[in-house]
Write a protein that holds these residues in place. Structure first.
Motif, PDB file in Angstrom:
ATOM      1  N   THR A 135      42.284  -9.413  19.124  1.00  0.00           N
ATOM      2  CA  THR A 135      42.600  -8.991  17.760  1.00  0.00           C
ATOM      3  C   THR A 135      43.488  -7.755  17.773  1.00  0.00           C
ATOM      4  N   LYS A 169      47.405  -8.100  17.421  1.00  0.00           N
ATOM      5  CA  LYS A 169      47.978  -8.462  16.124  1.00  0.00           C
ATOM      6  C   LYS A 169      48.065  -9.977  15.970  1.00  0.00           C
ATOM      7  N   PRO A 220      45.317 -11.797  14.666  1.00  0.00           N
ATOM      8  CA  PRO A 220      44.003 -12.042  14.092  1.00  0.00           C
ATOM      9  C   PRO A 220      43.824 -13.461  13.567  1.00  0.00           C
ATOM     10  N   THR A 257      42.950 -15.566  16.540  1.00  0.00           N
ATOM     11  CA  THR A 257      41.619 -15.189  17.002  1.00  0.00           C
ATOM     12  C   THR A 257      40.557 -15.742  16.072  1.00  0.00           C
ATOM     13  N   GLY A 258      40.811 -15.650  14.765  1.00  0.00           N
ATOM     14  CA  GLY A 258      39.876 -16.202  13.782  1.00  0.00           C
ATOM     15  C   GLY A 258      39.731 -17.698  13.925  1.00  0.00           C
TER      16      GLY A 258
END
Length: 158
Positions: A141, A144, A146, A149-150
């Motif tokens: 995360t 940059k 995210p 990653t989510g």
């Protein structure tokens, strides 16, 4: 060569294009990482994992990654098979087929792959397969990325 992303943004009434290099795993990984050796007593490895709140720990031979030991390995291959764990070594229960990434891999790609493989942490190796660190979804995360990653976490949880 670094993979790059092109960003188009509006600055002062004019559209401008900027190419930003993607971050590499080595920029966000935890290094050095805590490891065990194959001949380390299983109880000691488990104590390290408990103290550090780790679900897995890399097993190394010098600076070479040779396996991973997970809390699940300890329960399913250790405790379930033998009530006396005192004679077992970390290498007795480790998985020798290890998923890993390279330190120069792109963070977005690694996050996507972690989601597909349904893992939250990976050992990081260099081009010579020497253990360099660990990377987690939390580390990614910072890259940059995210959204990736989510999405990876969604795949793991589902």
């Amino acid at each position: 060569m670094l993979a790059g992303r092109t960003f188009i943004y509006h600055a002062g009434g004019q559209l401008q294009t900027e190419v930003r290099p993607s971050m590499q795993v080595k920029d966000v990984m935890t290094s050095p990482c805590i490891t065990c050796t194959q001949d380390q007593p299983l109880q000691r490895a488990a104590q390290m994992m408990a103290k550090l709140d780790y679900g897995s720990i890399p097993i190394d031979d010098g600076d070479r990654l040779v396996g991973m030991l997970t809390d699940r390995d300890i329960v399913t291959r250790g405790l379930a098979a033998s009530p006396d764990l005192s004679r077992l070594k970390a290498g007795d229960l480790m998985s020798d087929k290890v998923l890993y990434c390279r330190e120069d891999d792109d963070c977005t790609t690694v996050a996507r792959n972690m989601g597909e493989m349904q893992v939250r942490r990976l050992p990081v190796v260099d081009a010579d397969k020497r253990l360099k660190g660990m990377v987690s979804l939390g580390d990614l995360t910072q890259a940059k990325a995210p959204q990736m990653t989510g999405e990876a976490l969604d795949e793991i949880v589902d």
